[in-house]
Design a protein around this motif. Structure first.
Motif, PDB file in Angstrom:
ATOM      1  N   PRO A   1       0.802  -1.237   0.000  1.00 34.95           N
ATOM      2  CA  PRO A   1       0.000   0.000   0.000  1.00 34.95           C
ATOM      3  C   PRO A   1       0.830   1.279   0.000  1.00 34.95           C
ATOM      4  O   PRO A   1       0.464   2.264  -0.638  1.00 34.95           O
ATOM      5  CB  PRO A   1      -0.846  -0.119   1.265  1.00 34.95           C
ATOM      6  CG  PRO A   1      -0.211  -1.170   2.087  1.00 34.95           C
ATOM      7  CD  PRO A   1       0.538  -2.063   1.176  1.00 34.95           C
ATOM      8  N   ARG A   2       1.987   1.259   0.693  1.00 33.09           N
ATOM      9  CA  ARG A   2       2.829   2.470   0.712  1.00 33.09           C
ATOM     10  C   ARG A   2       3.359   2.788  -0.680  1.00 33.09           C
ATOM     11  O   ARG A   2       3.402   3.944  -1.096  1.00 33.09           O
ATOM     12  CB  ARG A   2       4.016   2.268   1.659  1.00 33.09           C
ATOM     13  CG  ARG A   2       3.662   2.458   3.098  1.00 33.09           C
ATOM     14  CD  ARG A   2       4.850   2.116   3.971  1.00 33.09           C
ATOM     15  NE  ARG A   2       4.392   1.805   5.308  1.00 33.09           N
ATOM     16  CZ  ARG A   2       4.218   2.708   6.251  1.00 33.09           C
ATOM     17  NH1 ARG A   2       4.472   3.968   6.017  1.00 33.09           N
ATOM     18  NH2 ARG A   2       3.771   2.361   7.432  1.00 33.09           N
ATOM     19  N   LEU A   3       3.757   1.725  -1.364  1.00 32.59           N
ATOM     20  CA  LEU A   3       4.255   1.899  -2.727  1.00 32.59           C
ATOM     21  C   LEU A   3       3.148   2.483  -3.612  1.00 32.59           C
ATOM     22  O   LEU A   3       3.389   3.371  -4.439  1.00 32.59           O
ATOM     23  CB  LEU A   3       4.702   0.537  -3.278  1.00 32.59           C
ATOM     24  CG  LEU A   3       5.315   0.540  -4.670  1.00 32.59           C
ATOM     25  CD1 LEU A   3       6.669   1.224  -4.644  1.00 32.59           C
ATOM     26  CD2 LEU A   3       5.463  -0.872  -5.199  1.00 32.59           C
ATOM     27  N   ALA A   4       1.939   1.981  -3.397  1.00 34.07           N
ATOM     28  CA  ALA A   4       0.809   2.465  -4.200  1.00 34.07           C
ATOM     29  C   ALA A   4       0.501   3.928  -3.881  1.00 34.07           C
ATOM     30  O   ALA A   4       0.145   4.693  -4.779  1.00 34.07           O
ATOM     31  CB  ALA A   4      -0.418   1.604  -3.946  1.00 34.07           C
ATOM     32  N   VAL A   5       0.652   4.311  -2.610  1.00 33.00           N
ATOM     33  CA  VAL A   5       0.410   5.713  -2.255  1.00 33.00           C
ATOM     34  C   VAL A   5       1.433   6.601  -2.963  1.00 33.00           C
ATOM     35  O   VAL A   5       1.112   7.648  -3.525  1.00 33.00           O
ATOM     36  CB  VAL A   5       0.512   5.917  -0.718  1.00 33.00           C
ATOM     37  CG1 VAL A   5       0.441   7.396  -0.371  1.00 33.00           C
ATOM     38  CG2 VAL A   5      -0.595   5.180  -0.007  1.00 33.00           C
ATOM     39  N   ALA A   6       2.689   6.142  -2.956  1.00 33.40           N
ATOM     40  CA  ALA A   6       3.762   6.955  -3.526  1.00 33.40           C
ATOM     41  C   ALA A   6       3.726   6.974  -5.051  1.00 33.40           C
ATOM     42  O   ALA A   6       4.106   7.961  -5.670  1.00 33.40           O
ATOM     43  CB  ALA A   6       5.103   6.437  -3.031  1.00 33.40           C
ATOM     44  N   HIS A   7       3.313   5.868  -5.661  1.00 36.15           N
ATOM     45  CA  HIS A   7       3.370   5.764  -7.134  1.00 36.15           C
ATOM     46  C   HIS A   7       2.070   5.185  -7.675  1.00 36.15           C
ATOM     47  O   HIS A   7       2.062   4.120  -8.287  1.00 36.15           O
ATOM     48  CB  HIS A   7       4.549   4.880  -7.547  1.00 36.15           C
ATOM     49  CG  HIS A   7       5.861   5.371  -7.030  1.00 36.15           C
ATOM     50  ND1 HIS A   7       6.554   6.396  -7.618  1.00 36.15           N
ATOM     51  CD2 HIS A   7       6.590   5.002  -5.941  1.00 36.15           C
ATOM     52  CE1 HIS A   7       7.658   6.629  -6.925  1.00 36.15           C
ATOM     53  NE2 HIS A   7       7.698   5.805  -5.902  1.00 36.15           N
ATOM     54  N   LEU A   8       0.997   5.884  -7.423  1.00 42.25           N
ATOM     55  CA  LEU A   8      -0.324   5.370  -7.826  1.00 42.25           C
ATOM     56  C   LEU A   8      -0.530   5.444  -9.342  1.00 42.25           C
ATOM     57  O   LEU A   8      -1.205   4.598  -9.930  1.00 42.25           O
ATOM     58  CB  LEU A   8      -1.418   6.176  -7.114  1.00 42.25           C
ATOM     59  CG  LEU A   8      -2.839   5.667  -7.295  1.00 42.25           C
ATOM     60  CD1 LEU A   8      -3.039   4.335  -6.601  1.00 42.25           C
ATOM     61  CD2 LEU A   8      -3.849   6.666  -6.768  1.00 42.25           C
ATOM     62  N   TRP A   9       0.076   6.440  -9.966  1.00 45.14           N
ATOM     63  CA  TRP A   9      -0.265   6.758 -11.354  1.00 45.14           C
ATOM     64  C   TRP A   9      -0.079   5.576 -12.321  1.00 45.14           C
ATOM     65  O   TRP A   9      -0.992   5.269 -13.091  1.00 45.14           O
ATOM     66  CB  TRP A   9       0.528   7.996 -11.791  1.00 45.14           C
ATOM     67  CG  TRP A   9       0.003   8.636 -13.036  1.00 45.14           C
ATOM     68  CD1 TRP A   9       0.701   8.865 -14.183  1.00 45.14           C
ATOM     69  CD2 TRP A   9      -1.306   9.134 -13.274  1.00 45.14           C
ATOM     70  NE1 TRP A   9      -0.094   9.474 -15.114  1.00 45.14           N
ATOM     71  CE2 TRP A   9      -1.332   9.646 -14.586  1.00 45.14           C
ATOM     72  CE3 TRP A   9      -2.485   9.189 -12.517  1.00 45.14           C
ATOM     73  CZ2 TRP A   9      -2.469  10.212 -15.153  1.00 45.14           C
ATOM     74  CZ3 TRP A   9      -3.620   9.744 -13.079  1.00 45.14           C
ATOM     75  CH2 TRP A   9      -3.608  10.246 -14.377  1.00 45.14           C
ATOM     76  N   PRO A  10       1.084   4.862 -12.284  1.00 42.16           N
ATOM     77  CA  PRO A  10       1.213   3.730 -13.211  1.00 42.16           C
ATOM     78  C   PRO A  10       0.196   2.623 -12.936  1.00 42.16           C
ATOM     79  O   PRO A  10      -0.181   1.889 -13.846  1.00 42.16           O
ATOM     80  CB  PRO A  10       2.633   3.211 -12.967  1.00 42.16           C
ATOM     81  CG  PRO A  10       3.346   4.316 -12.299  1.00 42.16           C
ATOM     82  CD  PRO A  10       2.336   5.073 -11.524  1.00 42.16           C
ATOM     83  N   LEU A  11      -0.249   2.522 -11.667  1.00 40.94           N
ATOM     84  CA  LEU A  11      -1.225   1.477 -11.331  1.00 40.94           C
ATOM     85  C   LEU A  11      -2.619   1.815 -11.860  1.00 40.94           C
ATOM     86  O   LEU A  11      -3.466   0.935 -12.016  1.00 40.94           O
ATOM     87  CB  LEU A  11      -1.288   1.282  -9.804  1.00 40.94           C
ATOM     88  CG  LEU A  11      -0.031   0.728  -9.137  1.00 40.94           C
ATOM     89  CD1 LEU A  11      -0.178   0.728  -7.624  1.00 40.94           C
ATOM     90  CD2 LEU A  11       0.274  -0.668  -9.624  1.00 40.94           C
ATOM     91  N   VAL A  12      -2.853   3.102 -12.107  1.00 33.47           N
ATOM     92  CA  VAL A  12      -4.179   3.544 -12.535  1.00 33.47           C
ATOM     93  C   VAL A  12      -4.378   3.340 -14.048  1.00 33.47           C
ATOM     94  O   VAL A  12      -5.502   3.332 -14.542  1.00 33.47           O
ATOM     95  CB  VAL A  12      -4.351   5.039 -12.143  1.00 33.47           C
ATOM     96  CG1 VAL A  12      -5.543   5.665 -12.800  1.00 33.47           C
ATOM     97  CG2 VAL A  12      -4.474   5.174 -10.636  1.00 33.47           C
ATOM     98  N   VAL A  13      -3.266   3.121 -14.750  1.00 32.59           N
ATOM     99  CA  VAL A  13      -3.340   3.056 -16.227  1.00 32.59           C
ATOM    100  C   VAL A  13      -4.393   2.064 -16.755  1.00 32.59           C
ATOM    101  O   VAL A  13      -5.211   2.436 -17.609  1.00 32.59           O
ATOM    102  CB  VAL A  13      -1.942   2.751 -16.817  1.00 32.59           C
ATOM    103  CG1 VAL A  13      -2.024   2.461 -18.308  1.00 32.59           C
ATOM    104  CG2 VAL A  13      -1.031   3.937 -16.574  1.00 32.59           C
ATOM    105  N   PRO A  14      -4.423   0.806 -16.260  1.00 32.37           N
ATOM    106  CA  PRO A  14      -5.443  -0.109 -16.815  1.00 32.37           C
ATOM    107  C   PRO A  14      -6.861   0.402 -16.608  1.00 32.37           C
ATOM    108  O   PRO A  14      -7.728   0.187 -17.461  1.00 32.37           O
ATOM    109  CB  PRO A  14      -5.205  -1.422 -16.060  1.00 32.37           C
ATOM    110  CG  PRO A  14      -4.403  -1.062 -14.873  1.00 32.37           C
ATOM    111  CD  PRO A  14      -3.587   0.116 -15.263  1.00 32.37           C
TER     112      PRO A  14
END
Lengths: 420, 323
Positions: free
Chosen positions: B253-266
Motif C-alpha cells: 500500500p505504501r508503494l501504491a500511495v507513492a506511485h499510484l499513477w502507473p497502477l491507474v493506467v489499466p
C-alpha cells in the motif's frame, strides 16, 4: 410465506458473506471496545456487575432504561466474576450475530436468498460503523445493537402474518416487540408502524375486521407475555413507582432536550446508497404492472407499504431523540437497509425483461456504485479499530471500571430518588 | 430534437481541450506554489516533463468510436482531474508520468498490429518505473503463438534492463529511485496507510468505477460470448491488468500511495468501455421509472469527479488568486 423464488445459495456467496460479516463485526467491536470515550458501556457493565452481586434493580441501582440489557449482562457477570467489561463481550457478540441472522431471516421472508444475505452483510457494516464512530458514547454493547434481533424477528413475524391466516405469527410478533421494549423504549416507532399499518391494512379491506381483532389480540397477548416477567419483578421488589418514574418521566423528559435528526449528509454516510435505492425501489414497485401473473413473484404492496411506514416512524423518532449521536442511527438503519432490498429485487425483475447484456450492465453499474459509495465504511472502521486497539490500555480500562463501581451511584441518566 | 452526428465528436474535442488546459494550469500552479518542491516536482524542467507525459497520456487513451467519443471525453476529464489531484498532493513524478504514457502508447499501438513494438514500449515503461512490468499482462493476452508471446515478453524485459541503464547513465538517478518512498510516506502510521491510499484512489475514482463496471460485465459475460477475438483479448488483458494492479496496491500500500499513477493506467484504458456500458442502460419515455435509475447512475458517476476537482481546484484558486 411470500411466494418468492428460492434457489439455493452458492457456497462461495455464503462464505463471502460470513467473512464480510465477521470482518465488519470484528473491526466495529474492537473500535468501540477500545474507544477512548469511557461512557455508556461502563455504566452498563457496572450496573450488571452490581446486579450479579445481588443488588436490586431500580432500588439499589437504576437507569432510565428497562432491565432487559442489564439482566443479560448480569448473567455474564454471574459466570465471569470479573470486575471489568470483558464478560460483556460474549453476550454482545452472541446477540449481535443473532441479530445479523435475524436480518437474514427477515430478508429471506421478503426477498430471494441472495438479497437477504446482502442485507445481513449491509446491516453488519452499517451498524458497526455507527457504533464505532459515535462521539457521544464508546459505542460498545449498546442497547441499539441488542434491538436489531427482536426488531427483525418481530417484523418477520408481522410480514408472515400479513399473508397467512395463522394467528401464531401475530403472537410472536407481539412477543418480539415486547422483548425489544425490554431493551429500550425506542421500540416505540416499530410498535406504532405495526399498529398503524395493521389497522389500515385490515380496516380498509372488507371482511377483515374480525381478522384485525384476532391479530391485534394476538400481538397484545404476545407483548404481555414478554413484558409480564418485568412487571411482576418490579411489583415484587416494590420498585414499580421508581421504575415508572425512570422509564416514563425522566426518559420521556429526554425527548425535549434536543434532536437526533442528522443535519448533514455526512452524519448518515453509510445510508446514502441504501436511501437512494429505497426511493428507486419504491418508485419501481409502484410503477410496475400489478397483474396477477406479475404480482406473484414481486414483493407485495402491503409489505412495501409497511416497510415505508417503518422507515418514516424511525425517522420521526430521530427528531425527538436527545442528541445527534451516531448510535441512535443503528436502529434507524434497519428499516432503511431492508427497504433498500426492494431495489435489488426490482432490478432482478427488470433485468429479466432486458437483453442479457443490458441486464448485466445495469447490475454491474448498480453494484459498483454501491461499493464505491460504501468505501468510506471499511476504510474508517479499519483505521479506527487499528488505532484504538494499539492505544488501548487494559489496566486503565479496569481502573475506570473499578472507579465507576466505587461511586456506588444509584441512578444513571436521571436524578437520584428523593428520600422520604 | 436530434443531435447532429458531429455533436459528440465536438463535445469530446472540447473535453479534451479542457482537460489539457486543466493539466497545464495545475502543473503551472503547483510549480508556482512550490508547496510540493520537497516531494516530487523540484524544478520547472521536471514540471514540464510531467506535463508533457500527461498530455501524451490524454491523447494516447484509446477511445471507442461506437460510443460517439463520449467515453473517451469522460475518461480524459477523469484523467485530468486525477492527475491534477495527485500533482497537487505531490504524488506524481516524471518517471511515473512517463511510465503511464508509455503504457498507454503500448496499448494505442495495438491496432497497428505491431505487437513487438508494444513489447518494446512496455519495456521502456518498466525502465522508467518497475510498476510498468504489470503491462506485460497486455502482451500475455495478445493473439499470437506461444513462442511469439514469450519472445515479446523477453524483448520487453531486455528493453527494460537496457533502458534502465541508459536512463540511469543519462540522468544520474538509480533505477531503485523510481519506486523510492518519499520520507513523509515512510512515516505514515500503519493504520493510516489505507486511508492515504483510499484518498488518492478517490482522485482516480471516476475512471476506476467505470473500469470496474467494464470488468464486471466482461467477467460475468464469460469468454465465450463475444465472437470478436480482438475485443475478447482486450477485455481479458485489461481485467488481468487491473486485478494485478489491485493486488500490488493491497500488498504494497505504501508503494501504491507513492506511485499510484502507473497502477491507474489499466483503469484509464478500461474506462471508455465502462462508459459505453453505462450508456447502454436504456432511457425511454415509456419506462420512466427505469430511466430514472439510469439517470441517477449517470449523476452518481459524474459526482465522483467532484472530489478530485475540489482537491486540485482549491490549490488552483489559492495559487492564481492574489492573497
Amino acid at each position: 410465506m411470500l411466494p418468492v423464488d428460492r434457489p439455493p445459495l452458492p457456497r462461495w456467496a455464503l462464505a463471502l458473506a460470513i467473512a464480510a460479516i465477521l470482518a465488519a463485526h470484528s473491526l466495529g467491536r474492537v473500535a468501540s471496545f477500545c474507544s477512548p470515550i469511557q461512557a455508556d458501556s461502563y455504566a452498563y457493565g457496572t450496573i450488571a456487575y452490581r446486579l450479579a452481586e445481588g443488588e436490586v434493580f431500580y432500588r439499589d441501582v437504576a437507569d432510565v432504561k428497562p432491565p432487559g440489557l442489564y439482566m443479560l449482562y448480569s448473567l455474564a457477570y454471574r459466570v465471569g466474576h470479573r470486575a471489568d467489561r470483558w464478560p460483556m463481550i460474549p453476550v454482545d457478540m452472541l446477540i449481535a450475530f443473532a441479530g445479523y441472522w435475524a436480518v437474514y431471516l427477515l430478508g429471506r421472508e421478503i426477498f430471494p436468498g441472495g438479497i437477504a444475505l446482502a442485507l445481513a452483510v449491509a446491516i453488519a457494516w452499517v451498524t458497526n460503523f455507527f457504533s464505532a464512530t459515535d462521539f457521544a458514547t464508546d459505542g460498545f454493547g449498546l442497547s441499539e445493537g441488542f434491538m436489531i434481533l427482536p426488531a427483525a424477528l418481530a417484523v418477520r413475524q408481522y410480514v408472515r402474518g400479513l399473508s397467512r391466516e395463522s394467528s401464531a405469527c401475530f403472537i410472536w410478533c407481539g412477543f418480539w416487540v415486547g422483548v425489544e421494549f425490554l431493551i429500550k423504549q425506542t421500540a416505540l416507532p416499530l410498535t406504532v408502524a405495526i399498529a398503524l399499518h395493521w389497522t389500515l391494512f385490515s380496516l380498509t379491506r372488507s371482511g377483515r375486521r374480525s381478522r384485525w381483532i384476532v391479530g391485534t389480540s394476538g400481538m397484545i397477548a404476545g407483548g404481555l407475555v414478554a413484558i409480564l416477567p418485568f412487571v411482576i419483578m418490579v411489583f415484587a421488589q416494590g420498585t414499580w413507582y421508581r421504575a415508572y418514574e425512570l422509564l416514563f418521566k425522566y426518559a420521556g423528559g429526554m425527548l425535549k432536550r434536543g434532536t437526533g435528526w442528522p443535519t448533514t449528509w455526512e452524519n448518515i454516510l453509510p445510508l446514502w446508497t441504501p436511501l437512494v435505492w429505497c426511493v428507486l425501489g419504491v418508485v419501481w414497485r409502484l410503477n410496475r404492472s400489478n397483474k396477477p401473473a406479475d404480482r406473484s413473484s414481486r414483493v407485495p404492496l402491503r409489505v412495501m407499504s409497511f416497510l415505508c411506514l417503518w422507515v418514516a416512524a424511525e425517522g420521526i423518532m430521530l427528531v425527538y431523540l436527545p442528541l445527534r449521536a451516531y448510535h441512535y442511527y443503528v436502529i434507524t438503519a434497519l428499516p432503511v437497509v431492508v427497504l433498500g432490498g426492494l431495489f435489488w429485487d426490482e432490478l432482478r425483475h427488470v433485468r429479466a425483461s432486458l437483453a442479457a447484456q443490458t441486464g448485466r450492465r445495469c447490475l454491474a453499474v448498480a453494484v459498483v456504485l454501491t461499493l464505491v459509495f460504501s468505501k468510506p465504511i471499511p476504510e474508517t472502521l479499519g483505521a479506527l479499530s487499528y488505532s484504538r486497539m494499539t492505544h488501548y490500555d487494559g489496566d486503565k480500562d479496569r481502573a475506570f471500571f473499578a472507579e465507576v463501581l466505587s461511586w456506588k451511584r444509584k441512578t444513571f441518566g436521571a436524578p437520584e430518588a428523593e428520600t422520604p | 430534437m436530434s443531435l447532429s452526428p458531429e455533436t459528440p465528436r465536438r463535445v469530446a474535442g472540447i473535453a479534451t481541450v479542457l482537460s489539457c488546459a486543466w493539466i497545464v494550469a495545475i502543473a503551472f500552479a503547483t510549480t508556482r506554489a512550490g508547496v510540493i518542491a520537497d516531494n516530487v516536482v523540484g524544478t520547472p524542467f521536471e514540471a514540464g516533463g510531467i506535463t508533457f507525459f500527461l498530455l501524451a497520456t490524454v491523447f494516447l487513451i484509446p477511445g471507442d468510436r461506437s460510443d460517439g467519443c463520449s467515453g473517451l471525453a469522460f475518461t480524459r476529464v477523469a484523467l485530468a482531474c486525477a492527475a491534477a489531484a495527485l500533482l497537487e498532493a505531490g504524488r506524481l513524478s516524471v518517471r511515473d508520468a512517463g511510465c503511464a504514457a508509455m503504457l498507454c502508447a503500448a496499448v494505442a499501438l495495438h491496432p497497428l498490429r505491431r505487437p513487438m513494438m508494444s513489447a518494446l514500449v512496455i519495456g521502456l515503461a518498466t525502465a522508467l518505473n518497475p510498476l510498468g512490468v504489470l503491462g506485460v499482462s497486455w502482451l500475455v493476452f495478445t493473439p499470437a503463438s506461444s513462442g511469439r508471446r514469450w519472445a515479446m515478453i523477453g524483448l520487453s524485459l531486455a528493453t527494460a534492463v537496457v533502458g534502465a541503464g541508459l536512463i540511469g547513465a543519462a540522468t544520474g538517478s538509480h533505477f531503485s529511485d523510481a519506486i523510492a518512498l518519499q520520507p513523509d510516506i515512510a512515516r505514515i502510521a500503519p493504520h493510516d496507510v489505507w486511508r492515504w491510499l483510499s484518498r488518492f484512489a478517490d482522485a482516480a475514482m471516476p475512471a476506476l468505477a467505470l473500469a470496474l463496471v467494464a470488468c464486471g460485465v466482461w467477467v460475468s459475460a464469460g469468454a465465450g460470448e463475444s465472437c470478436d477475438e480482438t475485443a475478447r483479448c482486450r477485455a481479458s488483458a485489461l481485467t488481468a491488468w487491473m486485478s494485478l494492479a489491485f493486488i500490488v496496491a493491497c500488498v504494497f500500500p505504501r508503494l501504491a500511495v507513492a506511485h499510484l499513477w502507473p497502477l491507474v493506467v489499466p483503469a484509464l484504458l478500461a474506462a471508455p468501455a465502462g462508459w459505453h456500458m453505462l450508456r447502454g442502460m436504456p432511457i425511454s419515455r415509456g419506462d420512466w421509472s427505469f430511466s430514472t435509475f439510469t439517470i441517477v447512475c449517470h449523476v452518481l458517476v459524474l459526482y465522483l469527479l467532484w472530489s478530485p476537482l475540489k482537491q486540485a481546484g482549491g490549490l488552483m484558486l489559492v495559487t492564481v488568486l492574489p492573497p
